[in-house]
Design a protein around this motif. Structure first.
Motif, mmCIF file in Angstrom:
data_model
loop_
_atom_site.group_PDB
_atom_site.id
_atom_site.type_symbol
_atom_site.label_atom_id
_atom_site.label_comp_id
_atom_site.label_asym_id
_atom_site.label_seq_id
_atom_site.Cartn_x
_atom_site.Cartn_y
_atom_site.Cartn_z
ATOM 1 N N PHE A 156 0.825 -1.205 0.000
ATOM 2 C CA PHE A 156 0.000 0.000 0.000
ATOM 3 C C PHE A 156 0.866 1.265 0.000
ATOM 4 O O PHE A 156 1.704 1.456 0.888
ATOM 5 C CB PHE A 156 -0.910 0.022 1.226
ATOM 6 C CG PHE A 156 -1.896 -1.109 1.275
ATOM 7 C CD1 PHE A 156 -3.161 -0.971 0.726
ATOM 8 C CD2 PHE A 156 -1.556 -2.320 1.862
ATOM 9 C CE1 PHE A 156 -4.076 -2.011 0.769
ATOM 10 C CE2 PHE A 156 -2.464 -3.371 1.916
ATOM 11 C CZ PHE A 156 -3.729 -3.214 1.360
ATOM 12 N N LEU A 186 -5.114 4.183 -2.818
ATOM 13 C CA LEU A 186 -5.452 4.973 -1.642
ATOM 14 C C LEU A 186 -6.051 6.307 -2.074
ATOM 15 O O LEU A 186 -5.779 6.804 -3.170
ATOM 16 C CB LEU A 186 -4.206 5.224 -0.799
ATOM 17 C CG LEU A 186 -3.448 3.998 -0.284
ATOM 18 C CD1 LEU A 186 -2.184 4.445 0.447
ATOM 19 C CD2 LEU A 186 -4.327 3.161 0.626
ATOM 20 N N ASN A 187 -6.831 6.904 -1.198
ATOM 21 C CA ASN A 187 -7.379 8.229 -1.490
ATOM 22 C C ASN A 187 -6.317 9.317 -1.369
ATOM 23 O O ASN A 187 -6.412 10.353 -2.028
ATOM 24 C CB ASN A 187 -8.545 8.533 -0.544
ATOM 25 C CG ASN A 187 -9.755 7.666 -0.828
ATOM 26 O OD1 ASN A 187 -10.325 7.710 -1.908
ATOM 27 N ND2 ASN A 187 -10.141 6.848 0.135
ATOM 28 N N GLU A 218 -7.740 5.295 6.502
ATOM 29 C CA GLU A 218 -8.527 4.684 5.433
ATOM 30 C C GLU A 218 -8.664 3.191 5.708
ATOM 31 O O GLU A 218 -7.796 2.584 6.342
ATOM 32 C CB GLU A 218 -7.856 4.873 4.072
ATOM 33 C CG GLU A 218 -7.748 6.308 3.602
ATOM 34 C CD GLU A 218 -7.131 6.406 2.210
ATOM 35 O OE1 GLU A 218 -7.749 5.906 1.250
ATOM 36 O OE2 GLU A 218 -6.023 6.962 2.095
ATOM 37 N N PHE A 220 -9.335 -0.396 3.593
ATOM 38 C CA PHE A 220 -9.429 -1.050 2.286
ATOM 39 C C PHE A 220 -10.230 -2.333 2.440
ATOM 40 O O PHE A 220 -9.892 -3.194 3.258
ATOM 41 C CB PHE A 220 -8.039 -1.358 1.736
ATOM 42 C CG PHE A 220 -8.053 -2.180 0.473
ATOM 43 C CD1 PHE A 220 -8.514 -1.642 -0.719
ATOM 44 C CD2 PHE A 220 -7.617 -3.504 0.479
ATOM 45 C CE1 PHE A 220 -8.534 -2.394 -1.885
ATOM 46 C CE2 PHE A 220 -7.633 -4.269 -0.673
ATOM 47 C CZ PHE A 220 -8.093 -3.713 -1.864
ATOM 48 N N THR A 226 -12.588 -1.312 -2.438
ATOM 49 C CA THR A 226 -12.815 0.109 -2.176
ATOM 50 C C THR A 226 -11.951 0.577 -1.017
ATOM 51 O O THR A 226 -11.619 -0.200 -0.115
ATOM 52 C CB THR A 226 -14.290 0.384 -1.829
ATOM 53 O OG1 THR A 226 -14.676 -0.454 -0.721
ATOM 54 C CG2 THR A 226 -15.196 0.099 -3.013
ATOM 55 N N CYS A 227 -11.604 1.862 -1.041
ATOM 56 C CA CYS A 227 -10.906 2.528 0.062
ATOM 57 C C CYS A 227 -11.806 3.637 0.579
ATOM 58 O O CYS A 227 -12.173 4.541 -0.180
ATOM 59 C CB CYS A 227 -9.577 3.115 -0.410
ATOM 60 S SG CYS A 227 -8.159 2.059 -0.088
#
Length: 494
Positions: A156, A186-187, A218, A220, A226-227
């Motif tokens: 990640f 990741l956002n 966050e 996952f 989805t995050c």
């Protein structure tokens, strides 16, 4: 002189503000750290993990000037001893490790000159040997935490010395020896996040981004790919240690942005309520520590002191409450009796959790200091599922074994204590009937009603009426069971 006074005033205000910012109070810390054997080599920013109650530590920074090591150290929790294993193929820091079937994998890392690598290494525990021929990461990365999900390795974010902070998620398939880039990342791009896994979900906590230490959290979800965001840390931090225990995530130490320094504060994240609380402290501030959870023992080791002035070689242990065991549920009439075994010491209380669905989700129905409990808020014929957890000084253990029980039985009729009673019956059509009965007549009515409720006895009952009898010898009223809506018994003595 005026300039000096202004400067002095500024310094006093600055110190006061920083003191207010950094001060945290705790009612009672559940963390009581005890010293264990020192590491053979002081390290910070190493890759570490627990395998079969042994803690493996790979590489790390060994000097405040940024020097790194290739040493591999192993801590035996049973004998409280450290030993060396075969060294890394190359010295590095800011790397992470995971284990699959006795093989420890290390992806990426950072060298002495802060350049990053794409090298992917595998260490065989049984033979104490390294495999350096695995497929490399698609991009060189340092500070990219790893997780094993369904037999695959996920990396990640991280940091690339050319392109900066990353938001990508890369997936390694051991059966194919290939890396692929996930369609979702990741956002926020960042490195050095704390990582914890709970119920198949990967929590990525804090970290370091282009603006400094981050408070972003966050999660996952590999099933939905989805995050999503969760509640942020109370204190933005990076280079932390994280563990998951009893439905909570604990973030230990790390480095903050203001001031740019190590911290000793421990935050607890309640996964169910999505809330953070300050819960305790380390013995001293540690940035970049290694942490491991073995059963109910938390180990913290290595790390860096404030402003990189010292690399630690110390190891400490904190003991969490153990999980209650041997939970038993015995159903009764409109009740379920619970009992369990207490494996922990200290002033523990217990959360009793219940669900009407196998494996939850559970709702806490009460908290008790006893080791037995009777649940009277149940309905006959409904199956209930129970678990119990222990809480000591705010730290909750994992859930006990799950048990189920289905209460059944017949409601006991009321006992008549007077020698007379007024029986008031509400009929299904709303009519209210009232009868003055002897204790025996009242007992006969209750017995008939109870038997008829279970399908026995006749469909009606005859009740003697004592008012307005004349000119008749007697008056009897016959009531159909199906026409009775409710009744009330009012006892009295004559």
């Amino acid at each position: 002189m005026k300039r000096f006074n202004k400067l002095l005033c500024f310094m006093v205000v600055f110190v006061a503000v920083m003191s207010a910012f950094c001060t945290v109070s705790f009612a009672e810390s559940p963390f009581n750290w005890t010293s264990k054997a020192n590491m053979l080599t002081p390290v910070s920013g190493s890759a570490s993990l627990n395998v079969n109650n042994n803690i493996y530590v790979f590489g790390g920074m060994v000097n405040k000037d940024g020097s790194v090591t290739d040493k591999v150290q192993v801590y035996n929790t049973t004998t409280n001893t450290w030993s060396y294993k075969t060294s890394l193929p190359t010295a590095m820091k800011s790397c992470y490790a995971v284990e699959i079937n006795g093989i420890i994998y290390i992806a990426g890392g950072t060298f002495r000159d802060n350049t990053t690598t794409s090298k992917f290494l595998a260490y065989d525990i049984s033979t104490d040997t390294w495999n350096t021929e695995l497929a490399s990461l698609p991009i060189s990365l340092g500070g990219a935490p790893l997780a094993v999900i369904d037999g695959k390795i996920y990396a990640f974010g991280g940091y690339n010395h050319i392109n900066g902070h990353q938001s990508n998620i890369y997936i390694y398939d051991p059966s194919l020896n290939t890396w692929t880039k996930n369609s979702v990342g990741l956002n926020f791009a960042r490195q050095q996040m704390g990582l914890s896994i709970y119920d198949g979900m990967v929590f990525l906590i804090g970290g370091w981004d282009a603006n400094g230490a981050s408070s972003i959290v966050e999660v996952f979800n590999p099933k939905t790919n989805t995050c999503t965001f969760k509640a942020p840390l109370k204190i933005a931090r990076t280079y932390t240690g994280t563990i998951t225990y009893g439905g909570n995530i604990y973030v230990l130490g790390g480095r903050t942005s203001i001031p740019w320094d190590a911290t000793d504060i421990i935050e607890k994240y309640n996964i169910q309520s999505d809330t953070w609380t300050d819960i305790g402290k380390l013995s001293y501030s540690r940035s970049y520590p290694g942490v491991a959870l073995i059963e109910n023992s938390v180990y913290i080791f290595g790390g860096t002191a404030n402003l990189n002035t010292l690399i630690y070689n110390t190891t400490e242990e904190n003991i969490f409450p153990k999980t209650p065991s041997n939970l038993i549920a015995i159903p009764g009439n409109k009740k379920v009796d619970l009992s369990w075994t207490v494996p922990t010491t200290g002033s523990a209380v217990y959360n009793i959790k219940r669900s009407t669905t196998l494996s939850g989700p559970y709702e806490t129905i009460t908290t008790t200091s006893a080791i037995t409990y009777t649940d009277n808020d149940v309905t006959n014929g409904t199956t209930y599922y129970y678990v119990v957890s222990a809480i000591v000084d705010g730290v909750e253990s994992p859930k006990s074994n799950e048990v189920s029980a289905t209460p059944t039985g017949t409601e006991e009729p009321p006992v008549i204590t007077g020698n007379k009673a007024i029986l008031e019956i509400v009929m299904t059509n709303g009519t209210i009937k009232e009868y003055d009965l002897t204790a025996q007549e009242m007992e006969n009515f209750l017995t008939w009603y109870d038997n008829r409720s279970e399908g026995a006895d006749k469909a009606y009952i005859s009740i003697i009426k004592r008012s307005n009898v004349k000119p008749f010898v007697s008056r009897n009223e016959y009531l159909q069971f199906k026409e009775i809506y409710s009744f009330e018994v009012k006892e009295y003595k004559e």
